[in-house]
Design an enzyme around this catalytic site. Structure first.
Site, short mmCIF file in Angstrom:
data_model
loop_
_atom_site.label_atom_id
_atom_site.label_comp_id
_atom_site.label_asym_id
_atom_site.label_seq_id
_atom_site.Cartn_x
_atom_site.Cartn_y
_atom_site.Cartn_z
N GLU A 24 -0.02 -1.50 5.71
CA GLU A 24 1.05 -0.93 6.40
C GLU A 24 0.97 0.48 6.81
O GLU A 24 1.13 0.61 8.12
CB GLU A 24 2.31 -1.26 5.70
N ASP A 76 0.80 -1.22 0.01
CA ASP A 76 -0.01 -0.02 -0.09
C ASP A 76 0.90 1.28 -0.12
O ASP A 76 2.03 1.41 0.18
CB ASP A 76 -0.94 0.09 1.26
#
Length: 384
Positions: free
Chosen positions: A142, A81
């Site tokens: 994350e 991400d």
């Protein structure tokens, strides 16, 4: 052995794929295709079920079985991400540096880590490098609290030594210390009253919170410890004594006991202020992640140092006040170092990375695979 142009083109490909936190589906599917084509056993877990926004995409866990090597099974990890604004990235390559068009982040955090791992796998396969097995973990979410790593299917993770590619330092940086972090949410409830007619009949929850915060140690506590009050919300109107307010904060320290002491101190000040003013306080404390505290002689540090030296990169130990997936992995019993990959100005539209660093990252990962095997066999001498 690293194919620089192939690596750079793959990076340009991946950063064009939208993957803001909670929207990693397209990138996850592409990476599964790439890993499968490289001969890895690929699995997607259910970590996406634990993401509040954009549920559905899980962590990718891929395993390349050993080919006769006696070295340890290695974990190599990066996150899929990106932060916002991360949609519609238009990478630009000029004078050995890659940037976005300036209206989005670039996404080198952490696609630079992803391409280093992919290129490493290709070289290992192409050159038939002997190894004891490689497990790849590409995590989701994350950037919004290490959600993917926290909910990883650890029953499938057999590696006990690993490397996360997600630090902003240059190649050669080895993060061996990172903090334990606690967060809290405190809901303070007082009593509503008309602020102009009968304020003395109320208990102002915002005032209670203010007194608590004023008595807290906040900011830089010592060389290892920090704390912060980050969010305060409450009240209805200026003519109403606020009945309720919510306060959110955190405490971090390289020393786990100091982090615990600091969060306990903050909670205690809220409770004392509530008692003093006749309010009540409901406080939820959560341990966000464990610390990283790797000894210089620990296996991941030894491997990373030797690998960097072998390819002419100066290794150096680092310390950070931030958290990463490496914190979670260490907390789950996997000795894991976070490596610098040379990404700069991350989380901004000025983010950039040099082609030189992209190539160095992949070279380092290949060398890590070689050194892990050599250390296991006693070929590489280790100077303490």
């Amino acid at each position: 052995m690293v194919n620089a142009e192939r690596l750079i083109q793959e990076f340009m490909e991946l950063v064009r794929v939208d993957s803001e936190s909670g929207a990693e589906r397209q990138l996850a599917d592409l990476l599964k295709e790439k890993l499968t084509a490289l001969g890895l056993e690929v699995f997607e877990d259910n970590a996406g079920d634990f993401i509040e926004v954009g549920r559905g995409t899980g962590n990718i866990i891929a395993t390349l079985p050993g080919n006769g090597g006696e070295g340890p099974l290695l974990l190599l990890s990066a996150h899929m991400d990106t932060v916002k604004p991360g949609r519609g990235v238009r990478p630009r390559r000029e004078n050995g540096v890659i940037t976005s068009a300036g209206d989005t982040v670039l996404g080198s955090d952490d696609k630079a880590g992803i391409v280093a791992i992919l290129e490493c796998l290709r070289v290992v396969k192409e050159e038939n490098i002997v190894h004891g097995g490689i497990q790849v973990v590409f995590t989701v979410a994350e950037e919004i609290g290490l959600v993917g790593a926290k909910n990883l299917d650890y029953s499938r993770i057999k590696a006990r030594v690993g490397f996360v590619l997600d630090s902003g330092g240059p190649p050669g940086e080895i993060i061996i210390k990172a903090p334990t972090q606690y967060s809290f949410t405190a809901t303070i409830k007082g009593k509503a009253a008309h602020a102009g007619i009968a304020p003395e009949q109320g208990v102002n929850a915002i005032v209670v919170a203010s007194h608590a915060i004023a008595n807290m140690k906040v900011g830089r506590i010592d060389e290892e410890t920090t704390s912060n009050i980050g969010l305060i919300s409450g009240g209805v109107a200026t003519n109403i004594v606020p009945e309720q307010t919510t306060v959110k904060g955190e405490a971090r320290s390289i020393n786990p006991s100091k982090a615990k002491d600091q969060i306990d101190h903050m909670v205690d000040e809220i409770n004392k202020a509530a008692e003093k003013f006749g309010a009540t306080a409901t406080i939820d404390v959560e341990k966000e992640y464990d610390s990283i505290n790797l000894a210089p002689e620990s296996l991941p540090v030894r491997i990373a140092i030797q690998a960097a030296e072998n390819i002419g990169i100066k290794p150096f130990p680092g310390q950070t006040g931030g958290g990463s997936d490496a914190n979670i992995f260490n907390g789950r019993g996997i000795a894991c170092a976070n490596l610098g990959i040379g990404m700069s100005k991350v989380h901004t539209t000025e983010e950039f990375i040099s082609e030189e660093n992209l190539v160095a990252n992949a070279q380092l990962m290949v060398e890590i695979v070689k050194v892990a095997q050599a250390i296991k066999k006693g070929v590489v001498p280790w100077k303490v």
